[in-house]
Design a protein around this motif. Structure first.
Motif, mmCIF file in Angstrom:
data_model
loop_
_atom_site.group_PDB
_atom_site.id
_atom_site.type_symbol
_atom_site.label_atom_id
_atom_site.label_comp_id
_atom_site.label_asym_id
_atom_site.label_seq_id
_atom_site.Cartn_x
_atom_site.Cartn_y
_atom_site.Cartn_z
ATOM 1 N N VAL A 46 39.611 32.744 34.228
ATOM 2 C CA VAL A 46 40.232 33.924 34.846
ATOM 3 C C VAL A 46 39.163 34.829 35.450
ATOM 4 N N ALA A 47 38.068 35.023 34.719
ATOM 5 C CA ALA A 47 36.972 35.852 35.236
ATOM 6 C C ALA A 47 36.395 35.248 36.516
ATOM 7 N N ALA A 48 36.244 33.921 36.537
ATOM 8 C CA ALA A 48 35.719 33.243 37.730
ATOM 9 C C ALA A 48 36.679 33.409 38.906
ATOM 10 N N ILE A 49 37.984 33.292 38.644
ATOM 11 C CA ILE A 49 38.978 33.459 39.706
ATOM 12 C C ILE A 49 38.906 34.858 40.302
ATOM 13 N N VAL A 50 38.805 35.861 39.436
ATOM 14 C CA VAL A 50 38.738 37.255 39.897
ATOM 15 C C VAL A 50 37.480 37.481 40.733
ATOM 16 N N ILE A 52 35.587 35.235 42.348
ATOM 17 C CA ILE A 52 35.606 34.456 43.587
ATOM 18 C C ILE A 52 36.557 35.073 44.611
ATOM 19 N N CYS A 53 37.773 35.383 44.162
ATOM 20 C CA CYS A 53 38.771 35.942 45.081
ATOM 21 C C CYS A 53 38.418 37.373 45.491
ATOM 22 N N GLY A 54 37.782 38.108 44.570
ATOM 23 C CA GLY A 54 37.388 39.475 44.892
ATOM 24 C C GLY A 54 36.334 39.557 45.979
ATOM 25 N N ARG A 55 35.531 38.511 46.115
ATOM 26 C CA ARG A 55 34.480 38.485 47.143
ATOM 27 C C ARG A 55 34.999 37.988 48.483
ATOM 28 N N LYS A 56 36.240 37.468 48.489
ATOM 29 C CA LYS A 56 36.787 36.905 49.725
ATOM 30 C C LYS A 56 38.060 37.617 50.154
ATOM 31 N N LEU A 57 38.145 38.917 49.822
ATOM 32 C CA LEU A 57 39.326 39.679 50.202
ATOM 33 C C LEU A 57 39.391 39.854 51.714
ATOM 34 N N GLN A 58 40.552 39.557 52.283
ATOM 35 C CA GLN A 58 40.781 39.713 53.715
ATOM 36 C C GLN A 58 42.163 40.307 53.931
ATOM 37 N N LEU A 59 42.321 40.964 55.081
ATOM 38 C CA LEU A 59 43.623 41.535 55.395
ATOM 39 C C LEU A 59 44.672 40.433 55.476
ATOM 40 N N ILE A 60 44.287 39.334 56.126
ATOM 41 C CA ILE A 60 45.141 38.141 56.191
ATOM 42 C C ILE A 60 44.315 36.986 55.636
ATOM 43 N N PRO A 61 44.496 36.613 54.361
ATOM 44 C CA PRO A 61 43.674 35.564 53.759
ATOM 45 C C PRO A 61 43.895 34.208 54.405
ATOM 46 N N HIS A 62 42.783 33.507 54.698
ATOM 47 C CA HIS A 62 42.866 32.177 55.304
ATOM 48 C C HIS A 62 42.621 31.090 54.261
ATOM 49 N N HIS A 67 44.844 33.005 48.814
ATOM 50 C CA HIS A 67 46.194 33.420 49.198
ATOM 51 C C HIS A 67 47.156 33.286 48.013
ATOM 52 N N VAL A 68 47.036 32.194 47.257
ATOM 53 C CA VAL A 68 47.905 31.980 46.092
ATOM 54 C C VAL A 68 47.662 33.046 45.034
ATOM 55 N N VAL A 69 46.378 33.357 44.784
ATOM 56 C CA VAL A 69 46.048 34.373 43.779
ATOM 57 C C VAL A 69 46.563 35.746 44.220
ATOM 58 N N GLU A 70 46.383 36.078 45.496
ATOM 59 C CA GLU A 70 46.874 37.359 46.003
ATOM 60 C C GLU A 70 48.390 37.423 45.944
ATOM 61 N N TYR A 71 49.037 36.307 46.221
ATOM 62 C CA TYR A 71 50.502 36.263 46.129
ATOM 63 C C TYR A 71 50.938 36.525 44.692
ATOM 64 N N GLY A 72 50.235 35.918 43.729
ATOM 65 C CA GLY A 72 50.556 36.142 42.326
ATOM 66 C C GLY A 72 50.364 37.591 41.921
ATOM 67 N N LEU A 96 48.780 44.461 33.723
ATOM 68 C CA LEU A 96 49.863 43.473 33.732
ATOM 69 C C LEU A 96 49.418 42.166 34.386
ATOM 70 N N ALA A 97 48.668 42.275 35.481
ATOM 71 C CA ALA A 97 48.178 41.077 36.162
ATOM 72 C C ALA A 97 47.196 40.310 35.277
ATOM 73 N N THR A 98 46.373 41.045 34.536
ATOM 74 C CA THR A 98 45.433 40.396 33.613
ATOM 75 C C THR A 98 46.187 39.622 32.537
ATOM 76 N N LEU A 99 47.217 40.247 31.966
ATOM 77 C CA LEU A 99 48.039 39.571 30.968
ATOM 78 C C LEU A 99 48.644 38.294 31.545
ATOM 79 N N PHE A 100 49.237 38.418 32.717
ATOM 80 C CA PHE A 100 49.948 37.293 33.325
ATOM 81 C C PHE A 100 49.012 36.120 33.610
ATOM 82 N N PHE A 101 47.922 36.390 34.309
ATOM 83 C CA PHE A 101 47.014 35.309 34.698
ATOM 84 C C PHE A 101 46.309 34.702 33.481
#
Length: 262
Positions: A46-50, A52-62, A67-72, A96-101
């Motif tokens: 979970v820490a790795a996902i956060v 990795i995804c936190g460093r690749k934040l985009q207005l429209i994720p490619h 994209h899946v993580v942001e959707y979640g 809540l997101a931390t609990l869920f993931f």
């Protein structure tokens, strides 16, 4: 076929022992069980996902994974946070997101053959339930104050003689939430994985009998057990998501009731 059935019955009687907590290694007198090991594995993922995804934040994720993580995250924010808590929900979305993931990843890891479901032991689900319990009570006290928070447990308009009874029942209902959160998650995950273990054991024994002893009659139950195993595995994949969702939405509901008493 009779021999396969006898072997299955004999081994199934000791199947529950495979789910007992066992020490894998010890650190400074602290015994680390297989469940704790998988718990920290889930935490690392979970820490790795956060990160990795936190460093690749985009207005429209490619990136599809991002994209899946942001959707979640948006799903938890809108469907769990906004719809359940209401006003002031945004500050609670990270929790809540931390609990869920975290619960979802731990459950998915448990579906890997040979792995253990971290949520399949009551000590871990109990710890998560206590964290949720402390969290919603903390914000209830913070938002309303000590006296107003506990006074709000009894709805307004209740006849004076009934106030102590209603207050006690509501207080007991609030305290018991920590137990229901823990037992619901633990019970569902443990039961599902025990059923998977039973079906897997039956499939293996009957299939081995059919192949090595050329017992074609034993091959029929083996196919049935395999079908049941496949069906149950697909069902447990859904349960892995549902249990993470249920735990999160219940926590969200308790937060809403704590900060917005009726």
């Amino acid at each position: 076929m009779g021999e396969a059935l006898s072997q299955f019955v004999a081994e199934a009687q000791h199947l529950s022992s495979q789910f007992d907590s066992a020490t894998v290694f010890s650190i400074a007198g602290w015994d680390v069980s297989q469940y704790v090991l998988y718990l920290f594995l889930a935490l690392a993922i979970v820490a790795a996902i956060v990160l990795i995804c936190g460093r690749k934040l985009q207005l429209i994720p490619h990136n599809k994974f991002t994209h899946v993580v942001e959707y979640g995250y948006n799903f938890i924010s809108e469907s769990v946070g906004a719809d359940v808590i209401g006003e002031g929900f945004k500050k609670h979305v990270p929790f809540l997101a931390t609990l869920f993931f975290f619960i979802l990843v731990a459950n998915v890891i448990g579906l890997i053959p040979g792995a253990k479901a971290a949520m399949g032991t009551i000590s871990i689900t109990w710890a998560l339930a206590v964290i949720s319990f402390i969290y919603f009570n903390f914000y209830g006290l913070k938002e309303l104050g000590f006296f107003h928070y506990f006074r709000s447990l009894c709805p307004s308009g209740v006849p004076a003689p009934m106030v102590p009874i209603i207050w006690f029942l509501e207080f007991f209902s609030m305290v018991i939430r920590v137990l229901t959160l823990a037992v619901r998650l633990y019970g569902n995950m443990l039961a599902g994985h025990m059923v998977l273990a039973v079906f897997s054991l039956a499939t293996t024994i009957f299939l081995q009998t059919a192949i090595f002893q050329m017992d074609l009659v034993a091959g029929i139950p083996a196919l049935i057990w395999f079908f049941l195993l496949f069906f149950m595995y697909a069902l447990e994949t859904l349960v892995a998501f549902l249990q993470a969702y249920v735990f999160t939405i219940l926590s969200s509901s308790y937060i809403g009731m704590a900060i917005h008493p009726h």
